[in-house]
Design a protein around this motif. Sequence first.
Motif, short mmCIF file in Angstrom:
data_model
loop_
_atom_site.label_atom_id
_atom_site.label_comp_id
_atom_site.label_asym_id
_atom_site.label_seq_id
_atom_site.Cartn_x
_atom_site.Cartn_y
_atom_site.Cartn_z
N MET A 54 -3.01 2.66 -12.06
CA MET A 54 -3.44 3.89 -11.38
C MET A 54 -4.66 3.66 -10.48
O MET A 54 -4.74 4.22 -9.39
N GLU A 55 -5.59 2.83 -10.96
CA GLU A 55 -6.79 2.59 -10.15
C GLU A 55 -6.45 1.86 -8.85
O GLU A 55 -7.09 2.07 -7.83
N LYS A 67 4.93 3.53 -5.35
CA LYS A 67 4.99 4.96 -5.02
C LYS A 67 6.40 5.39 -4.62
O LYS A 67 6.95 6.36 -5.13
N LEU A 120 3.33 6.57 -11.60
CA LEU A 120 2.99 7.10 -10.26
C LEU A 120 4.13 7.91 -9.66
O LEU A 120 4.11 8.24 -8.48
N HIS A 179 -3.80 2.29 -7.08
CA HIS A 179 -3.12 3.15 -6.12
C HIS A 179 -3.84 4.46 -5.82
O HIS A 179 -3.60 5.08 -4.79
N ILE A 180 -4.68 4.95 -6.74
CA ILE A 180 -5.34 6.24 -6.49
C ILE A 180 -6.85 6.01 -6.47
O ILE A 180 -7.47 5.83 -7.53
N SER A 181 -7.42 6.00 -5.26
CA SER A 181 -8.85 5.66 -5.19
C SER A 181 -9.68 6.80 -5.78
O SER A 181 -9.39 7.99 -5.60
N LYS A 190 0.82 -1.22 0.00
CA LYS A 190 0.00 0.00 0.00
C LYS A 190 0.84 1.26 0.00
O LYS A 190 0.56 2.22 -0.70
N GLU A 191 1.90 1.26 0.84
CA GLU A 191 2.61 2.53 1.08
C GLU A 191 3.90 2.68 0.31
O GLU A 191 4.36 3.79 0.06
N ILE A 249 -10.01 7.74 -8.88
CA ILE A 249 -9.53 8.37 -10.12
C ILE A 249 -10.39 7.87 -11.30
O ILE A 249 -10.75 6.69 -11.36
N GLU A 299 -9.42 11.02 -16.32
CA GLU A 299 -8.23 11.61 -15.67
C GLU A 299 -6.98 10.78 -16.00
O GLU A 299 -5.91 11.32 -16.28
N ILE A 300 -7.17 9.46 -15.98
CA ILE A 300 -6.03 8.57 -16.27
C ILE A 300 -5.54 8.81 -17.70
O ILE A 300 -4.34 8.93 -17.96
#
Length: 340
Positions: free
Chosen positions: A120-121, A93, A173, A123-125, A88-89, A127, A131-132
């Motif tokens: 992207m989906e 990233k 990312l 990692h970025i809720s 996750k962290e 989005i 936008e992508i």
Amino acid sequence: MAEKLLEVKNLKSVYKTRFNEKITAVDDVSFDLEDGKCLGIAGESGCGKSTLAMSVMGYYYPPLFYESGIVNISGIDITKIPYNQLRKEILGKEIAYIPQAAMNALNPTQRIINLIEDVMEEHISGITKKEIRKIAEDRFETLNLPKDVLQRYPIELSGGMKQRTVIAISTILNPKILIADEPTSALDVTSQKIVIKLLKDLIKRGFIKAMVFITHELPLLYNIADDIMVMYAGEIVESGEAEEVIFDPIHPYSNGLMNSIIVPEKGIKGKKLTVIPGAPPNLKYKLEGCRFFDRCLFAKDECKISEINMKYVNNRSYRCVLQVDELKEMYEDGKKPATT
Ligand SMILES: Nc1ncnc2c1ncn2[C@@H]1O[C@H](COP(=O)(O)OP(=O)(O)OP(=O)(O)O)[C@@H](O)[C@H]1O
Ligand SMILES: [Mg+2]
């Protein structure tokens, strides 16, 4: 002093085979990676480069196991955190990895834009696809990649374009660190140069902050690396500034690698092409003394029995019982392997 983005200390990783064998593929490896830098890792096949990369990413899946050491990424020792937190962290990233031959592993049934959406989906809720698409198009434009590639399937891309696309997807990312494992090895010389330029651009434009570039071709690193580590049989045998390691290697193994190059590079033209005799040792056996002993033309009896620690000279380090002056003298005396 530049910020340390990655700090690896005394890292040890082992493969445990179903025959109860233990293969120490990364043996007590330590290094740092600073903001803005590219670290090159070079060594022959089987010396542990990819295992080191996977270990730094925390990719410990059987038969690969963590044994000891630390891997600090942005101040967090990833060997001590649960996999969920790592995923996750950190992964994608803080640090991203382009595995060896990744370009041949792209899902053939999805268009490139769909692969980017997946990354992207995850990692970025929240989005949106729109936008992508905008982010992907902007990124491709900045990196001089044709935008229509986004609508193509992997099979419709040339090898070089596929590799550039993999690099663009892996860094979408903006990870601080990128580990690229042999990103140019399956490419022709022109495509290699284009891929190296792309990787340099990623740092120049601030999309990534630092990079580890893995290759078995030491001279190739002249075009990209600031610093180089040479690996042999799971250990680091030499490290220092790229230009110094390439043009003025200290360790007999690095010297052998440079003498065995096929492509002439600036400053090393006219050298005879030579080979390093023999093969690396099998890592499943307990290795004593210098691991390069059997292949080294400068070896003495003591090399086999003593514990060989790293020696530090100015900004360089090397793992050999001999002093720098002794080695240089022997190189000059022409005590060299038979020419091919
Ligand atoms: N799944 C596995 N099980 C057992 N041993 C393995 C496994 N994968 C790799 N090894 C061993 O670990 C050592 C290091 O392998 P690794 O793939 O890291 O080398 P490398 O330097 O990346 O080589 P290459 O240049 O061929 O990619 C080798 O001795 C290899 O045989
Ligand atoms: Mg490898």
